[in-house]
Design a protein around this motif. Structure first.
Motif, PDB file in Angstrom:
ATOM      1  N   TYR A  27      -2.294   9.316  -1.214  1.00  0.00           N
ATOM      2  CA  TYR A  27      -2.502   8.131  -2.429  1.00  0.00           C
ATOM      3  C   TYR A  27      -1.245   7.964  -3.016  1.00  0.00           C
ATOM      4  CZ  TYR A  27      -6.846   9.800   0.019  1.00  0.00           C
ATOM      5  OH  TYR A  27      -7.373   9.989   1.594  1.00  0.00           O
ATOM      6  N   PHE A  28      -2.242   7.393  -3.994  1.00  0.00           N
ATOM      7  CA  PHE A  28      -1.855   6.144  -5.148  1.00  0.00           C
ATOM      8  C   PHE A  28      -1.316   6.792  -6.961  1.00  0.00           C
ATOM      9  CE2 PHE A  28      -0.613   4.273  -1.214  1.00  0.00           C
ATOM     10  CZ  PHE A  28       1.169   4.205  -1.232  1.00  0.00           C
ATOM     11  N   GLU A  29      -0.794   7.257  -6.905  1.00  0.00           N
ATOM     12  CA  GLU A  29      -1.004   7.988  -8.315  1.00  0.00           C
ATOM     13  C   GLU A  29      -1.580   6.601  -9.259  1.00  0.00           C
ATOM     14  OE1 GLU A  29       1.257   8.700 -12.444  1.00  0.00           O
ATOM     15  OE2 GLU A  29       2.630   8.957 -10.312  1.00  0.00           O
ATOM     16  N   GLY A  30      -2.784   6.880 -10.062  1.00  0.00           N
ATOM     17  CA  GLY A  30      -3.733   6.199 -10.617  1.00  0.00           C
ATOM     18  C   GLY A  30      -4.654   5.473 -10.122  1.00  0.00           C
ATOM     19  N   ASP A  31      -4.922   5.361  -9.042  1.00  0.00           N
ATOM     20  CA  ASP A  31      -5.771   5.190  -7.950  1.00  0.00           C
ATOM     21  C   ASP A  31      -6.954   5.602  -8.766  1.00  0.00           C
ATOM     22  OD1 ASP A  31      -7.643   3.378  -6.440  1.00  0.00           O
ATOM     23  OD2 ASP A  31      -6.512   3.663  -5.766  1.00  0.00           O
ATOM     24  N   GLU A  77      -4.475  16.899  -5.724  1.00  0.00           N
ATOM     25  CA  GLU A  77      -3.631  15.808  -6.505  1.00  0.00           C
ATOM     26  C   GLU A  77      -2.384  16.234  -5.149  1.00  0.00           C
ATOM     27  OE1 GLU A  77      -3.527  18.492  -9.702  1.00  0.00           O
ATOM     28  OE2 GLU A  77      -5.216  17.777 -10.606  1.00  0.00           O
ATOM     29  N   ILE A  98      -1.245  13.017  -3.638  1.00  0.00           N
ATOM     30  CA  ILE A  98      -1.153  11.538  -3.920  1.00  0.00           C
ATOM     31  C   ILE A  98      -0.064  11.740  -4.915  1.00  0.00           C
ATOM     32  CG2 ILE A  98      -1.474  10.907  -7.041  1.00  0.00           C
ATOM     33  CD1 ILE A  98      -4.439  12.514  -6.699  1.00  0.00           C
ATOM     34  N   ALA A 107       3.579  10.015  -6.970  1.00  0.00           N
ATOM     35  CA  ALA A 107       3.910   9.962  -8.145  1.00  0.00           C
ATOM     36  C   ALA A 107       4.734   8.636  -8.209  1.00  0.00           C
ATOM     37  CB  ALA A 107       4.517  11.461  -8.620  1.00  0.00           C
ATOM     38  N   ASP A 110       8.137   6.152  -9.298  1.00  0.00           N
ATOM     39  CA  ASP A 110       9.592   7.273  -9.875  1.00  0.00           C
ATOM     40  C   ASP A 110      10.150   5.718 -10.324  1.00  0.00           C
ATOM     41  OD1 ASP A 110      11.279   9.347  -9.825  1.00  0.00           O
ATOM     42  OD2 ASP A 110      10.993   9.983  -7.178  1.00  0.00           O
ATOM     43  N   TYR A 133       7.538   5.741  -5.372  1.00  0.00           N
ATOM     44  CA  TYR A 133       6.243   6.898  -5.216  1.00  0.00           C
ATOM     45  C   TYR A 133       7.568   7.922  -4.590  1.00  0.00           C
ATOM     46  CZ  TYR A 133       3.325   3.596  -6.957  1.00  0.00           C
ATOM     47  OH  TYR A 133       3.063   2.684  -7.780  1.00  0.00           O
TER      48      TYR A 133
END
Length: 242
Positions: free
Chosen positions: A179-183, A202, A205, A207, A209, A221
């Motif tokens: 998954y993608f950070e901040g979603d 976590e 997910i 990060a 980059d 990412y």
């Protein structure tokens, strides 16, 4: 160094989702009816296939261009990179990673797809790469879109990329999702909700980059993958092993 033929660490059942998770509707019929068993490693699990770089095509690691008919795939261009490690923190070379995903509109190129978002004629949604000597990998793609799925009323899957990872033995085969950070949709997903420990979520997910973005082309990412490690071999003069 520990013996590469050693057995693998046992899977931590408290870290993984339980087999029966009613909020993830399709898991109910798949859930085992009897208690799960933990079996010792077999020879076939302790040895496995060896993959070589000669099995990859020249654009297998570039999902933006590897299905191109009239141009590049549409969507936010990203690079996904990281390392494949074992539980002892050692990078694993020669690991085959296969990836697949929806396009930027959230639609898969699959004959049973039921979501009516548009197909991208230049995006196939799959690729593969092999880890380098230090366990590192890298591929280029577009950021996938979210999509609805018929689990409960108004359930949606957050943007994600599927990984199938072939380690050095059968016990190191892993299928997972990134998954993608901040979603914010990650924490609303019933599949993600089956994971009992927030730290486990976590680890799925990636990060953002900014250090490894491609100038005027793609965000980056970072996503590390941990496969099961082998137990250390005991030596007569070093009882602690390795």
């Amino acid at each position: 160094m520990s013996d590469h033929r050693g057995s693998f660490y046992a899977r931590d059942r408290d870290w993984h989702p339980p087999a029966y998770t009613p909020d993830y509707k399709t898991s109910v019929l798949r859930a085992p009816k009897q208690a799960l068993l933990s079996l010792d490693n077999t020879i076939s699990e302790m040895t496995g296939p060896v993959f070589g770089h000669d099995m990859l095509g020249p654009r297998d690691d570039d999902l933006i261009t590897n299905w191109s008919k009239t141009g590049d795939a549409i969507g936010q261009r990203i690079v996904v990179h990281g390392r494949v490690l074992d539980e002892n923190g050692r990078g694993l070379p020669g690991v085959l990673l296969e990836v697949w995903q929806a396009n930027a509109g959230g639609r898969y190129r699959h004959h049973k797809e039921t979501y009516h978002a548009a197909l991208d004629p230049n995006f196939g949604g799959c690729g593969r790469c092999i880890t380098a000597a230090d366990g590192s990998y890298r591929f280029r793609t577009v950021k996938p879109g979210a999509y609805p799925w018929p689990n409960r009323v108004n359930d949606w899957r957050p943007a994600h990329i599927h990984f199938s990872v072939f380690g050095h033995a059968f016990a190191q085969r892993l299928v997972t999702q990134m998954y993608f950070e901040g979603d914010p949709m990650i924490w609303q997903c019933p599949i993600v909700g089956t994971i009992p420990d927030k730290r486990g979520v976590e680890q799925l997910i990636a990060a953002l980059d900014r250090r490894n973005t491609t100038h005027m082309d793609a965000l980056a990412y970072e996503f590390d993958i941990v496969l099961r490690g082998r137990r250390a071999t005991l030596f007569e003069n070093r009882m602690e092993g390795t």
